[in-house]
Design an enzyme around this catalytic site. Structure first.
Site, PDB file in Angstrom:
ATOM      1  N   HIS A  22      36.858  43.151  33.285  1.00 42.43           N
ATOM      2  CA  HIS A  22      36.447  42.579  32.007  1.00 42.43           C
ATOM      3  C   HIS A  22      36.492  41.052  32.069  1.00 42.43           C
ATOM      4  O   HIS A  22      36.299  40.385  31.051  1.00 42.43           O
ATOM      5  CB  HIS A  22      37.353  43.074  30.875  1.00 42.43           C
ATOM      6  CG  HIS A  22      37.142  44.508  30.505  1.00 42.43           C
ATOM      7  ND1 HIS A  22      37.452  45.554  31.355  1.00 42.43           N
ATOM      8  CD2 HIS A  22      36.637  45.084  29.382  1.00 42.43           C
ATOM      9  CE1 HIS A  22      37.168  46.710  30.765  1.00 42.43           C
ATOM     10  NE2 HIS A  22      36.664  46.441  29.570  1.00 42.43           N
ATOM     11  N   ASN A  23      36.756  40.511  33.252  1.00 38.62           N
ATOM     12  CA  ASN A  23      36.840  39.065  33.443  1.00 38.62           C
ATOM     13  C   ASN A  23      35.451  38.542  33.805  1.00 38.62           C
ATOM     14  O   ASN A  23      34.919  38.843  34.877  1.00 38.62           O
ATOM     15  CB  ASN A  23      37.846  38.755  34.556  1.00 38.62           C
ATOM     16  CG  ASN A  23      38.025  37.272  34.809  1.00 38.62           C
ATOM     17  OD1 ASN A  23      37.060  36.529  34.937  1.00 38.62           O
ATOM     18  ND2 ASN A  23      39.261  36.844  34.922  1.00 38.62           N
ATOM     19  N   ASP A  82      41.417  42.929  42.597  1.00 38.47           N
ATOM     20  CA  ASP A  82      42.694  42.464  42.065  1.00 38.47           C
ATOM     21  C   ASP A  82      43.043  41.218  42.857  1.00 38.47           C
ATOM     22  O   ASP A  82      43.044  41.233  44.094  1.00 38.47           O
ATOM     23  CB  ASP A  82      43.801  43.507  42.166  1.00 38.47           C
ATOM     24  CG  ASP A  82      44.933  43.177  41.193  1.00 38.47           C
ATOM     25  OD1 ASP A  82      44.667  43.058  39.982  1.00 38.47           O
ATOM     26  OD2 ASP A  82      46.089  43.026  41.631  1.00 38.47           O
ATOM     27  N   SER A  83      43.280  40.145  42.151  1.00 43.96           N
ATOM     28  CA  SER A  83      43.464  38.874  42.831  1.00 43.96           C
ATOM     29  C   SER A  83      44.434  38.006  42.059  1.00 43.96           C
ATOM     30  O   SER A  83      44.733  38.254  40.890  1.00 43.96           O
ATOM     31  CB  SER A  83      42.119  38.157  42.993  1.00 43.96           C
ATOM     32  OG  SER A  83      41.483  38.007  41.739  1.00 43.96           O
ATOM     33  N   LYS A 188      31.623  26.510  45.629  1.00 48.55           N
ATOM     34  CA  LYS A 188      32.941  27.150  45.663  1.00 48.55           C
ATOM     35  C   LYS A 188      32.907  28.535  46.313  1.00 48.55           C
ATOM     36  O   LYS A 188      33.787  28.877  47.117  1.00 48.55           O
ATOM     37  CB  LYS A 188      33.477  27.259  44.232  1.00 48.55           C
ATOM     38  CG  LYS A 188      34.729  28.117  44.094  1.00 48.55           C
ATOM     39  CD  LYS A 188      34.991  28.502  42.635  1.00 48.55           C
ATOM     40  CE  LYS A 188      35.927  29.678  42.543  1.00 48.55           C
ATOM     41  NZ  LYS A 188      36.093  30.187  41.176  1.00 48.55           N
TER      42      LYS A 188
END
Length: 206
Positions: A22-23, A82-83, A188
């Protein structure tokens, strides 16, 4: 398994793959990395999927949990990330709790202030850090595959740059004179932990 993974990714009936997040920042980066495969990335938020509680104690465990939940809910291949940021002088914190340090409102200015405060309380000498990303790929009826990448650098203060998201404004990758927050997306992305995890995923299905 690798041949099956490749076939499923490239020849799914819908051509869609769920990005189990959801990011918005993560979804944007993952969609860009998926584009060479010709897949349509659709986020868990777009599909109205709930965010599962991250109950595992490792990046691998939480990534697998999210990928499995999205795959089972939709019947589609799902990719979860997952970070987080690991600061070595803080014993690896915030690590898997990187988002939680930002509070319920995901205020990363608060989280970055906490990193600075914790470092200052320890003398602030060693500012080395790394971003870690684990990608978990879930396919219907198959075991989950995980791929890990990292980007090493150091914590800087004050925050610099208005690009990116999360802790980007205080992380300066090795070999660069700018933070992730000072880099445009296209600059980036190749340097990120997420891109390096993707390199491993793509190598596995090539």
């Amino acid at each position: 398994m690798d041949a099956y993974v490749k076939q499923t990714l490239q020849m799914t009936l819908t051509g869609r793959l769920v990005v189990a997040s959801h990011n918005a920042g993560k979804v944007r980066e993952i969609a860009a990395l998926l584009s060479p495969l010709g897949l349509e990335a659709v986020s868990a938020e777009e599909l109205g999927l709930p965010e599962p509680e991250e109950t595992e104690s490792t990046f691998v465990g939480n990534a697998a949990l999210k990928a499995r939940a999205a795959c089972e809910a939709t019947g589609l291949p799902a990719l979860a990330d997952d970070s987080g940021l690991e600061v070595f002088a803080l014993g690896g914190d915030p690590g898997i709790y990187s988002a939680r340090w930002a509070g319920e409102r995901r205020d990363f200015s608060q989280a970055m202030e906490r990193v600075r405060g914790e470092l200052d309380a320890r003398g602030g000498g060693d500012r080395s850090a790394r971003f870690v990303c684990v990608l978990a790929l879930a396919l219907p009826g198959e075991a989950i595959r995980c791929f890990e990448g990292e980007a090493r650098g150091e914590i800087v203060w004050p925050p610099r740059g208005g690009f990116g998201f999360g802790y980007d404004p205080i992380f300066q990758p090795h070999g660069q004179d700018r933070t992730f927050g000072e880099m445009h997306h296209d600059e980036k992305l190749p340097l990120t932990h997420r891109a390096r995890a993707f390199e491993k995923l793509l190598a596995a299905i090539a």
